[in-house]
Scaffold this motif. Structure first.
Motif, PDB file in Angstrom:
ATOM      1  N   HIS A 201       3.581  -7.991   3.976  1.00 40.52           N
ATOM      2  CA  HIS A 201       3.663  -7.245   2.599  1.00 40.52           C
ATOM      3  C   HIS A 201       3.177  -6.000   2.720  1.00 40.52           C
ATOM      4  O   HIS A 201       3.319  -5.101   1.476  1.00 40.52           O
ATOM      5  CB  HIS A 201       2.784  -8.132   1.296  1.00 40.52           C
ATOM      6  N   ASP A 202       2.736  -5.443   3.776  1.00 44.51           N
ATOM      7  CA  ASP A 202       2.518  -3.950   3.854  1.00 44.51           C
ATOM      8  C   ASP A 202       3.726  -3.239   4.143  1.00 44.51           C
ATOM      9  O   ASP A 202       3.469  -1.967   3.991  1.00 44.51           O
ATOM     10  CB  ASP A 202       1.293  -3.739   5.134  1.00 44.51           C
ATOM     11  N   TRP A 203       4.878  -3.740   4.395  1.00 43.52           N
ATOM     12  CA  TRP A 203       5.873  -2.917   4.664  1.00 43.52           C
ATOM     13  C   TRP A 203       7.116  -3.461   4.395  1.00 43.52           C
ATOM     14  O   TRP A 203       8.074  -2.732   4.332  1.00 43.52           O
ATOM     15  CB  TRP A 203       5.866  -2.626   6.471  1.00 43.52           C
TER      16      TRP A 203
ATOM     17  N   CYS B  77       5.106   1.598   8.999  1.00 43.72           N
ATOM     18  CA  CYS B  77       3.773   1.639   9.442  1.00 43.72           C
ATOM     19  C   CYS B  77       3.587   2.989   9.834  1.00 43.72           C
ATOM     20  O   CYS B  77       2.288   3.347   9.441  1.00 43.72           O
ATOM     21  CB  CYS B  77       3.526   0.628  10.710  1.00 43.72           C
TER      22      CYS B  77
ATOM     23  N   ALA C 215      -3.803   3.629   1.400  1.00 37.90           N
ATOM     24  CA  ALA C 215      -4.366   3.529   2.816  1.00 37.90           C
ATOM     25  C   ALA C 215      -5.321   4.469   3.265  1.00 37.90           C
ATOM     26  O   ALA C 215      -6.606   4.166   3.709  1.00 37.90           O
ATOM     27  CB  ALA C 215      -3.158   3.485   3.739  1.00 37.90           C
TER      28      ALA C 215
ATOM     29  N   LEU D 154       0.711   3.920   6.782  1.00 33.64           N
ATOM     30  CA  LEU D 154      -0.401   3.274   7.150  1.00 33.64           C
ATOM     31  C   LEU D 154      -1.140   4.001   8.200  1.00 33.64           C
ATOM     32  O   LEU D 154      -2.016   3.380   8.786  1.00 33.64           O
ATOM     33  CB  LEU D 154      -0.225   1.639   7.495  1.00 33.64           C
TER      34      LEU D 154
ATOM     35  N   SER E  63      -1.094  -4.894  10.765  1.00 35.61           N
ATOM     36  CA  SER E  63      -0.262  -5.060   9.406  1.00 35.61           C
ATOM     37  C   SER E  63       0.107  -6.444   9.124  1.00 35.61           C
ATOM     38  O   SER E  63       0.493  -7.156   9.978  1.00 35.61           O
ATOM     39  CB  SER E  63       0.938  -4.134   9.746  1.00 35.61           C
TER      40      SER E  63
ATOM     41  N   ASP F 212       0.817  -6.929  16.012  1.00 37.57           N
ATOM     42  CA  ASP F 212       1.593  -6.989  14.744  1.00 37.57           C
ATOM     43  C   ASP F 212       2.381  -8.055  14.897  1.00 37.57           C
ATOM     44  O   ASP F 212       3.583  -7.703  15.391  1.00 37.57           O
ATOM     45  CB  ASP F 212       2.002  -5.859  14.202  1.00 37.57           C
TER      46      ASP F 212
ATOM     47  N   PRO G 244       0.746  -1.256  -0.045  1.00 33.12           N
ATOM     48  CA  PRO G 244      -0.001  -0.042   0.049  1.00 33.12           C
ATOM     49  C   PRO G 244       0.991   1.403   0.005  1.00 33.12           C
ATOM     50  O   PRO G 244       1.866   1.425   0.633  1.00 33.12           O
ATOM     51  CB  PRO G 244      -0.841  -0.084   1.327  1.00 33.12           C
TER      52      PRO G 244
ATOM     53  N   HIS H 213      -1.554 -11.288  12.050  1.00 37.86           N
ATOM     54  CA  HIS H 213      -1.368 -11.545  10.471  1.00 37.86           C
ATOM     55  C   HIS H 213      -0.864 -12.958  10.418  1.00 37.86           C
ATOM     56  O   HIS H 213      -1.471 -13.555   9.616  1.00 37.86           O
ATOM     57  CB  HIS H 213      -0.435 -10.733   9.889  1.00 37.86           C
TER      58      HIS H 213
ATOM     59  N   SER I 130       3.875  -9.499  12.142  1.00 41.36           N
ATOM     60  CA  SER I 130       4.231  -9.689  10.853  1.00 41.36           C
ATOM     61  C   SER I 130       5.833  -9.849  10.460  1.00 41.36           C
ATOM     62  O   SER I 130       6.138 -10.156   9.304  1.00 41.36           O
ATOM     63  CB  SER I 130       3.754  -8.659   9.944  1.00 41.36           C
TER      64      SER I 130
END
Length: 211
Positions: free
Chosen positions: A28-30, A56, A7, A60, A25, A85, A2, A119, A87
């Motif tokens: 793959h968001d960060w 983040c 976002a 985000l 999160s 989180d 993203p 996640h 992740s």
């Protein structure tokens, strides 16, 4: 992957329709956000707590609505939703301290039923044995490996090194303690996760909670 605008757009859609939402999160968001992309997704930065925190906060914030990106808690409709989180595939000492402070009792009062949002799923024997509905397990056996779940231990020497280099001190101990605390939490009713691209539901621990 993203962008900040993406976002903000997603948050606006929910808000315009009067829908409440809770966000944690995914990796793959960060993981794509440094100059090493696309190598970041499988490289030494994949376990970086600093990289996750940086991204983040950068991309985000609209999805957190003022909540701490690393951990948060919110009571809705008689349930306590806790977001952690994970992740990076580990739990930090700060996350463990927060979870233990809000999961069972708060100010001496028993906490309401808990729904935990993360996640990456926790290790469950049945999850690792079940075939993949997406076609990944053509022989009826699971194609999941220890790299797809969290069980409190690094899966190999490479990941152990990543934890030592990129994670806060005490990560291994905190992750093991967190997994044990979740499995024994008497008021836990569900753990909602993503990551493995499958639809699954399995008992978690010995108290009837479902992941």
């Amino acid at each position: 992957f993203p962008s900040p605008k993406a976002a903000e757009w997603a948050a606006d859609v929910f808000q315009q329709h009067g829908l409440r939402f809770l966000f944690v999160s995914g990796n793959h968001d960060w993981q794509h956000c440094n100059p090493g992309y696309p190598h970041t997704l499988e490289g030494p930065e994949m376990g970086s707590d600093a990289l996750r925190t940086q991204w983040c906060r950068h991309a985000l914030p609209a999805l957190y609505e003022g909540r701490n990106p690393s951990y948060w808690s919110e009571d809705i409709g008689g349930l306590r939703f806790i977001g952690i989180d994970n992740s990076t595939r580990y739990i930090t000492p700060a996350q463990l301290a927060f979870f233990t402070s809000v999961a069972a009792r708060t100010d001496g009062v028993d906490a309401p039923p808990v729904v935990l949002l993360m996640h990456i799923p926790l290790w469950v024997d049945a999850l690792m044995e079940e075939g993949r509905p997406d076609g990944g397990g053509k022989d009826g056996k699971s194609t999941l490996t220890a790299k797809h779940v969290v069980n409190g231990e690094p899966v190999d020497a490479e990941e152990a090194q990543q934890w030592r280099e990129n994670a806060p001190a005490g990560t291994a101990e905190a992750t093991r303690a967190f997994v044990e605390a979740v499995s024994k939490l008497p008021n836990l009713i569900a753990v909602l996760t993503g990551h493995i691209h499958d639809n699954n539901a399995h008992l978690l621990g010995n108290h009837g909670a479902v992941q």
